[in-house]
Design a protein around this motif. Structure first.
Motif, short mmCIF file in Angstrom:
data_model
loop_
_atom_site.label_atom_id
_atom_site.label_comp_id
_atom_site.label_asym_id
_atom_site.label_seq_id
_atom_site.Cartn_x
_atom_site.Cartn_y
_atom_site.Cartn_z
N MET A 190 0.85 -1.21 0.00
CA MET A 190 0.00 0.00 0.00
C MET A 190 0.87 1.24 0.00
SD MET A 190 -3.22 -0.50 2.50
CE MET A 190 -3.32 1.20 2.92
N PRO A 191 0.69 2.11 -0.94
CA PRO A 191 1.61 3.27 -1.00
C PRO A 191 1.45 4.23 0.17
CG PRO A 191 -0.11 3.46 -2.65
CD PRO A 191 -0.25 2.10 -2.07
N GLN A 192 0.34 4.11 0.90
CA GLN A 192 0.23 5.03 2.03
C GLN A 192 1.21 4.68 3.13
OE1 GLN A 192 -2.62 3.58 0.73
NE2 GLN A 192 -4.40 4.82 1.23
N LEU A 193 1.72 3.42 3.12
CA LEU A 193 2.61 3.01 4.20
C LEU A 193 4.06 3.30 3.86
CD1 LEU A 193 0.86 -0.32 5.11
CD2 LEU A 193 0.78 1.81 6.33
N ASN A 194 4.30 3.98 2.75
CA ASN A 194 5.67 4.32 2.39
C ASN A 194 6.14 5.43 3.32
OD1 ASN A 194 8.03 5.00 1.16
ND2 ASN A 194 7.10 5.91 -0.64
N PRO A 195 7.17 5.19 4.13
CA PRO A 195 7.55 6.19 5.13
C PRO A 195 8.29 7.39 4.56
CG PRO A 195 9.02 4.32 5.25
CD PRO A 195 8.00 3.97 4.25
N ASN A 196 8.58 7.38 3.25
CA ASN A 196 9.42 8.45 2.73
C ASN A 196 8.80 9.83 2.88
OD1 ASN A 196 11.66 9.49 1.69
ND2 ASN A 196 11.37 8.78 -0.39
N PRO A 197 7.60 10.08 2.36
CA PRO A 197 7.15 11.47 2.53
C PRO A 197 6.39 11.74 3.83
CG PRO A 197 5.75 10.32 0.95
CD PRO A 197 6.63 9.30 1.59
N TRP A 198 6.47 10.84 4.80
CA TRP A 198 5.65 11.03 6.01
C TRP A 198 5.98 12.35 6.71
CZ3 TRP A 198 3.35 7.11 9.75
CH2 TRP A 198 2.67 6.12 9.03
N PHE A 199 7.28 12.63 6.88
CA PHE A 199 7.64 13.80 7.67
C PHE A 199 7.28 15.08 6.93
CE2 PHE A 199 9.48 15.83 11.12
CZ PHE A 199 10.22 16.90 10.66
N MET A 200 7.49 15.06 5.62
CA MET A 200 7.19 16.24 4.81
C MET A 200 5.70 16.54 4.86
SD MET A 200 6.07 17.17 1.38
CE MET A 200 6.21 15.67 0.48
N ILE A 201 4.88 15.47 4.74
CA ILE A 201 3.44 15.66 4.76
C ILE A 201 3.00 16.22 6.11
CG2 ILE A 201 1.23 14.46 4.68
CD1 ILE A 201 2.36 12.54 2.71
N MET A 202 3.56 15.64 7.18
CA MET A 202 3.16 16.09 8.52
C MET A 202 3.52 17.55 8.73
SD MET A 202 4.27 14.64 12.22
CE MET A 202 5.84 15.41 12.35
N THR A 203 4.79 17.91 8.39
CA THR A 203 5.24 19.29 8.63
C THR A 203 4.42 20.27 7.83
OG1 THR A 203 7.32 18.22 8.16
CG2 THR A 203 7.42 20.37 9.17
N PHE A 204 4.24 19.95 6.54
CA PHE A 204 3.56 20.91 5.69
C PHE A 204 2.09 21.07 6.07
CE2 PHE A 204 4.12 23.73 2.39
CZ PHE A 204 2.97 23.76 1.61
N ALA A 205 1.44 19.92 6.39
CA ALA A 205 0.03 20.00 6.77
C ALA A 205 -0.14 20.83 8.03
CB ALA A 205 -0.54 18.61 6.95
N TRP A 206 0.73 20.61 9.02
CA TRP A 206 0.59 21.37 10.28
C TRP A 206 0.90 22.84 10.06
CZ3 TRP A 206 -1.40 21.17 15.00
CH2 TRP A 206 -1.85 19.94 15.45
#
Lengths: 55, 227
Positions: A1-17
């Motif tokens: 599942m591509p949602q479990l790819n940890p690569n953009p996790w931090f970027m998504i979290m930082t930008f969303a917040w």
């Protein structure tokens, strides 16, 4: 599942917040509502008729 | 063939530039900032009405201390409901299908409510770990169960939103490809499939709004327990 790819996790979290804290609250807070008018406090002042000339 | 169905959820990049940034930042163009005038246009009036009704609904059962959270929870609702609804348009990407985003919002806010409760009224917060009127013999087991359910809350919040939206988008893609491929072969069946697709899209609109509301409602309930 591509949602479990940890690569953009931090970027998504930082930008969303960042967006959630900086962009949205000013837009939400700017929505002000006027207080409801109270019908009892309405004062109908008696006005006198026009007594001075047009010119 | 199976794995292709999940490709729609890959974080989109174009020549190495993450397009997630665009997907997250462009929806806010739809929310103009109201100026200091008494009479606004229809867009702003609808948004004001919606925000006011939401705040009345959520904060009515809460004590005054919790009303400080109005801005945070309203912003969160606007954020989630906009991203969910815009994702139903064709060729758009829904950031809320990403587990990273939903967990990034669920975990810190839930943790805030727990820590606030522990600091301000520790006895009251810990008291939630034992339902009233339990038989004495069951107390240890029940405390363990309630602690586990407390820690599972952020996971449940994030995964609930992710799973609902992911499943909806997957179904839409499956049924749409079914209708598309059936059309030259069996038009009548394709028509039935298209009707199903239409009804499913209506359901997904409802699910998008309800899931965003449920996310914020649950956070407000966790807040009510602890504030």
């Amino acid at each position: 599942m591509p949602q479990l790819n940890p690569n953009p996790w931090f970027m998504i979290m930082t930008f969303a917040w960042l967006l959630f804290l900086i962009v949205i609250p000013p837009k939400v807070l700017a929505h002000t509502t006027p207080n409801n008018a109270l019908p009892q406090k309405v004062v109908c002042s008696r006005t006198e008729s026009w007594v001075w000339p047009w010119y | 063939m199976m794995l292709n169905l999940f490709d729609q959820f890959m974080s989109p990049t174009l020549l190495g530039i993450p397009l997630m940034l665009l997907a997250l930042s462009l929806p806010w163009v739809l929310y103009p900032k109201p100026l200091k005038r008494w009479l606004n246009n229809r867009t702003l009036t609808i948004q004001s009405w919606f925000i006011n009704n939401f705040i009345k609904q959520i904060f009515l059962p809460m004590n005054t201390e919790g009303h400080k959270w109005a801005m945070l929870l309203t912003s969160l609702l606007i954020f989630l409901i906009t991203l969910n609804l815009l994702g139903l348009l064709p060729y758009t990407f829904t950031p809320t299908t990403q587990l990273s985003l939903n967990m990034a919002f669920a975990t810190p806010i839930w943790l805030t409510t727990v820590i606030l409760g522990m600091r301000k009224q520790p006895t009251h917060s810990l008291g939630h770990l034992l339902p009233e009127g339990t038989p004495t013999l069951l107390i240890p087991i029940l405390v363990v169960i309630e602690t586990i359910s407390l820690f599972i809350r952020p996971l449940a919040l994030g995964v609930r939103l992710t799973a609902n939206l992911t499943a909806g988008h997957l179904l839409i893609q499956l049924i749409a490809s079914g209708a598309y491929f059936l059309f030259p072969l069996m038009p009548a069946v394709a028509l039935l499939t298209s009707t199903l697709l239409f009804l499913l899209t209506l359901l997904e609109v409802a699910v998008a709004m309800i899931q965003a509301y449920v996310f914020v409602l649950l956070l407000s309930l966790y807040l009510q327990e602890n504030i």
